[in-house]
Write a protein that holds these residues in place. Structure first.
Motif, PDB file in Angstrom:
ATOM      1  N   PHE A 202      -6.964   8.674  -5.774  1.00 10.11           N
ATOM      2  CA  PHE A 202      -6.749   7.580  -4.826  1.00 10.11           C
ATOM      3  C   PHE A 202      -7.271   7.913  -3.434  1.00 10.11           C
ATOM      4  CE2 PHE A 202      -3.838   7.540  -8.278  1.00 10.11           C
ATOM      5  CZ  PHE A 202      -3.890   6.217  -8.697  1.00 10.11           C
ATOM      6  N   VAL A 203      -7.970   6.941  -2.865  1.00  5.44           N
ATOM      7  CA  VAL A 203      -8.381   7.028  -1.473  1.00  5.44           C
ATOM      8  C   VAL A 203      -7.386   6.174  -0.686  1.00  5.44           C
ATOM      9  CG1 VAL A 203     -10.243   6.644   0.183  1.00  5.44           C
ATOM     10  CG2 VAL A 203     -10.807   7.118  -2.230  1.00  5.44           C
ATOM     11  N   LEU A 204      -6.631   6.815   0.196  1.00  5.76           N
ATOM     12  CA  LEU A 204      -5.695   6.068   1.041  1.00  5.76           C
ATOM     13  C   LEU A 204      -6.345   5.901   2.408  1.00  5.76           C
ATOM     14  CD1 LEU A 204      -2.254   7.718   0.138  1.00  5.76           C
ATOM     15  CD2 LEU A 204      -3.487   5.852  -0.992  1.00  5.76           C
ATOM     16  N   VAL A 205      -6.581   4.647   2.766  1.00  6.04           N
ATOM     17  CA  VAL A 205      -7.356   4.358   3.974  1.00  6.04           C
ATOM     18  C   VAL A 205      -6.466   3.730   5.044  1.00  6.04           C
ATOM     19  CG1 VAL A 205      -9.384   3.162   4.900  1.00  6.04           C
ATOM     20  CG2 VAL A 205      -9.343   3.829   2.482  1.00  6.04           C
ATOM     21  N   TYR A 206      -6.622   4.202   6.271  1.00  5.11           N
ATOM     22  CA  TYR A 206      -6.063   3.476   7.414  1.00  5.11           C
ATOM     23  C   TYR A 206      -7.183   3.297   8.429  1.00  5.11           C
ATOM     24  CZ  TYR A 206      -5.713   7.979   9.887  1.00  5.11           C
ATOM     25  OH  TYR A 206      -5.995   9.181  10.484  1.00  5.11           O
ATOM     26  N   ASP A 207      -6.871   2.484   9.435  1.00  3.16           N
ATOM     27  CA  ASP A 207      -7.834   2.168  10.482  1.00  3.16           C
ATOM     28  C   ASP A 207      -7.338   2.868  11.751  1.00  3.16           C
ATOM     29  OD1 ASP A 207      -9.015   0.883  12.671  1.00  3.16           O
ATOM     30  OD2 ASP A 207      -8.714  -1.148  11.895  1.00  3.16           O
ATOM     31  N   ILE A 208      -8.152   3.713  12.352  1.00  2.97           N
ATOM     32  CA  ILE A 208      -7.682   4.486  13.520  1.00  2.97           C
ATOM     33  C   ILE A 208      -7.332   3.584  14.708  1.00  2.97           C
ATOM     34  CG2 ILE A 208      -9.009   6.561  12.862  1.00  2.97           C
ATOM     35  CD1 ILE A 208     -10.687   5.785  15.534  1.00  2.97           C
ATOM     36  N   THR A 209      -7.748   2.314  14.656  1.00  6.15           N
ATOM     37  CA  THR A 209      -7.421   1.388  15.749  1.00  6.15           C
ATOM     38  C   THR A 209      -6.209   0.525  15.408  1.00  6.15           C
ATOM     39  OG1 THR A 209      -8.768  -0.516  15.046  1.00  6.15           O
ATOM     40  CG2 THR A 209      -9.904   1.237  16.220  1.00  6.15           C
ATOM     41  N   ASP A 210      -5.528   0.818  14.303  1.00  5.62           N
ATOM     42  CA  ASP A 210      -4.414  -0.005  13.841  1.00  5.62           C
ATOM     43  C   ASP A 210      -3.273   0.902  13.380  1.00  5.62           C
ATOM     44  OD1 ASP A 210      -2.650  -1.716  12.554  1.00  5.62           O
ATOM     45  OD2 ASP A 210      -4.066  -2.304  10.982  1.00  5.62           O
ATOM     46  N   ARG A 211      -2.344   1.130  14.295  1.00  9.11           N
ATOM     47  CA  ARG A 211      -1.251   2.060  13.981  1.00  9.11           C
ATOM     48  C   ARG A 211      -0.445   1.584  12.777  1.00  9.11           C
ATOM     49  NH1 ARG A 211       1.196   6.431  15.287  1.00  9.11           N
ATOM     50  NH2 ARG A 211      -0.366   6.787  16.881  1.00  9.11           N
ATOM     51  N   GLY A 212      -0.269   0.291  12.650  1.00 10.36           N
ATOM     52  CA  GLY A 212       0.486  -0.240  11.510  1.00 10.36           C
ATOM     53  C   GLY A 212      -0.136   0.176  10.185  1.00 10.36           C
ATOM     54  N   SER A 213      -1.454   0.232  10.147  1.00  9.26           N
ATOM     55  CA  SER A 213      -2.123   0.615   8.891  1.00  9.26           C
ATOM     56  C   SER A 213      -1.859   2.083   8.567  1.00  9.26           C
ATOM     57  CB  SER A 213      -3.633   0.334   8.964  1.00  9.26           C
ATOM     58  OG  SER A 213      -4.290   1.240   9.821  1.00  9.26           O
ATOM     59  N   PHE A 214      -1.704   2.887   9.611  1.00  5.84           N
ATOM     60  CA  PHE A 214      -1.388   4.315   9.430  1.00  5.84           C
ATOM     61  C   PHE A 214       0.035   4.452   8.896  1.00  5.84           C
ATOM     62  CE2 PHE A 214       0.047   8.409  11.418  1.00  5.84           C
ATOM     63  CZ  PHE A 214      -0.819   9.257  10.729  1.00  5.84           C
ATOM     64  N   GLU A 215       0.923   3.635   9.432  1.00  2.00           N
ATOM     65  CA  GLU A 215       2.324   3.705   9.008  1.00  2.00           C
ATOM     66  C   GLU A 215       2.520   3.201   7.580  1.00  2.00           C
ATOM     67  OE1 GLU A 215       4.094   1.743  12.350  1.00  2.00           O
ATOM     68  OE2 GLU A 215       4.011   3.591  13.550  1.00  2.00           O
ATOM     69  N   GLU A 216       1.555   2.481   7.045  1.00  2.00           N
ATOM     70  CA  GLU A 216       1.672   2.021   5.658  1.00  2.00           C
ATOM     71  C   GLU A 216       1.250   3.085   4.640  1.00  2.00           C
ATOM     72  OE1 GLU A 216      -0.027  -1.852   4.840  1.00  2.00           O
ATOM     73  OE2 GLU A 216       1.029  -2.709   6.571  1.00  2.00           O
ATOM     74  N   VAL A 217       0.629   4.155   5.123  1.00  2.00           N
ATOM     75  CA  VAL A 217       0.133   5.179   4.187  1.00  2.00           C
ATOM     76  C   VAL A 217       1.288   5.900   3.494  1.00  2.00           C
ATOM     77  CG1 VAL A 217      -1.121   7.374   3.999  1.00  2.00           C
ATOM     78  CG2 VAL A 217      -2.067   5.518   5.375  1.00  2.00           C
ATOM     79  N   GLY A 218       2.314   6.283   4.260  1.00  2.00           N
ATOM     80  CA  GLY A 218       3.454   7.021   3.697  1.00  2.00           C
ATOM     81  C   GLY A 218       4.103   6.263   2.541  1.00  2.00           C
ATOM     82  N   PRO A 219       4.478   4.990   2.758  1.00  5.46           N
ATOM     83  CA  PRO A 219       5.065   4.203   1.670  1.00  5.46           C
ATOM     84  C   PRO A 219       4.139   4.062   0.455  1.00  5.46           C
ATOM     85  CG  PRO A 219       5.462   3.130   3.772  1.00  5.46           C
ATOM     86  CD  PRO A 219       4.597   4.316   4.066  1.00  5.46           C
ATOM     87  N   LEU A 220       2.832   3.913   0.702  1.00  5.63           N
ATOM     88  CA  LEU A 220       1.885   3.834  -0.424  1.00  5.63           C
ATOM     89  C   LEU A 220       1.933   5.117  -1.239  1.00  5.63           C
ATOM     90  CD1 LEU A 220      -1.522   2.393   0.873  1.00  5.63           C
ATOM     91  CD2 LEU A 220      -0.160   1.573  -1.073  1.00  5.63           C
ATOM     92  N   ARG A 221       1.959   6.209  -0.523  1.00  3.94           N
ATOM     93  CA  ARG A 221       1.991   7.520  -1.177  1.00  3.94           C
ATOM     94  C   ARG A 221       3.295   7.673  -1.984  1.00  3.94           C
ATOM     95  NH1 ARG A 221       3.870  12.895  -0.315  1.00  3.94           N
ATOM     96  NH2 ARG A 221       2.464  14.337  -1.348  1.00  3.94           N
ATOM     97  N   SER A 222       4.396   7.225  -1.421  1.00  5.45           N
ATOM     98  CA  SER A 222       5.674   7.324  -2.149  1.00  5.45           C
ATOM     99  C   SER A 222       5.635   6.503  -3.432  1.00  5.45           C
ATOM    100  CB  SER A 222       6.829   6.815  -1.284  1.00  5.45           C
ATOM    101  OG  SER A 222       6.859   7.508  -0.080  1.00  5.45           O
TER     102      SER A 222
END
Ligand code: GDP
Ligand code: MG
Length: 171
Positions: A80-100
């Protein structure tokens, strides 16, 4: 002769982080500015990684599927490639739950992952520091790449996909 191994990779992350742009960049070395955000597609791609032919199936998720669909995609994938956008903190915060959710769905296996912080060309509007990405990747024990689908100078996009293939093959 042995058939070249097949690796199923799925790309996850909030809508708009650049999943489609990254996949298209990886497959074509081009950047496409506008890509239907509701589209979910699978691609086949062959590459030589460490002198070995590898066939990848890549699932570009739309990022707006319901939980059943999402879990189905997770069961389907090997890596799995888990992607966030460095200009969107919310997208970064969604990575943890996706991983769980991944850990839950793939249990008891530990799941091959790479973490990608996309849109590194937009450094002037950055909301997530490079060290934060590094720290999260360390917590998830996975490789981390900051990259840009539109200005992929060092080839970090391909490196992220190739490293994920290696990680899958090591398991
Ligand atoms: P997806 O919903 O995750 O598949 O995101 P898309 O690939 O459709 O991209 C969403 C938007 O971000 C589009 O307007 C893209 O042009 C833009 N985009 C994607 N990657 C980058 C990037 O690396 N840099 C910049 N500046 N824009 C990007
Ligand atoms: Mg998309």
């Amino acid at each position: 002769m042995a058939k070249s191994p097949e690796v199923k990779l799925a790309v996850f992350g909030r809508a708009g982080v650049g999943k489609s742009a990254l996949v298209v960049r990886f497959l074509t070395r081009r950047f496409i500015w506008e890509y239907d955000p509701t589209l979910e597609s699978t691609y086949r791609h062959q590459a030589n990684i460490d002198d070995e032919a590898v066939t990848m199936e890549i699932l570009d998720t739309a990022g707006q599927e319901d939980i059943q669909q999402r879990e189905g995609h997770m069961r389907w994938g090997d890596g799995f490639v888990l992607v966030y956008d460095i200009t969107d903190r919310g997208s970064f915060e969604e990575v943890g739950p996706l991983r769980s959710l991944l850990e839950e769905v793939k249990k008891p296996k530990n799941v091959p992952l790479v973490l990608v912080g996309n849109k590194s060309d937009l450094d002037h509007v950055r909301q997530v520091g490079t060290e934060e990405g590094e720290r999260l990747a360390a917590e998830m024990a996975c490789a981390f790449y900051e990259c840009s689908a539109c200005a992929d100078e060092g080839g970090a996009v391909a490196e992220a996909f190739h490293e994920l293939c290696r990680e899958v093959r090591r398991r």
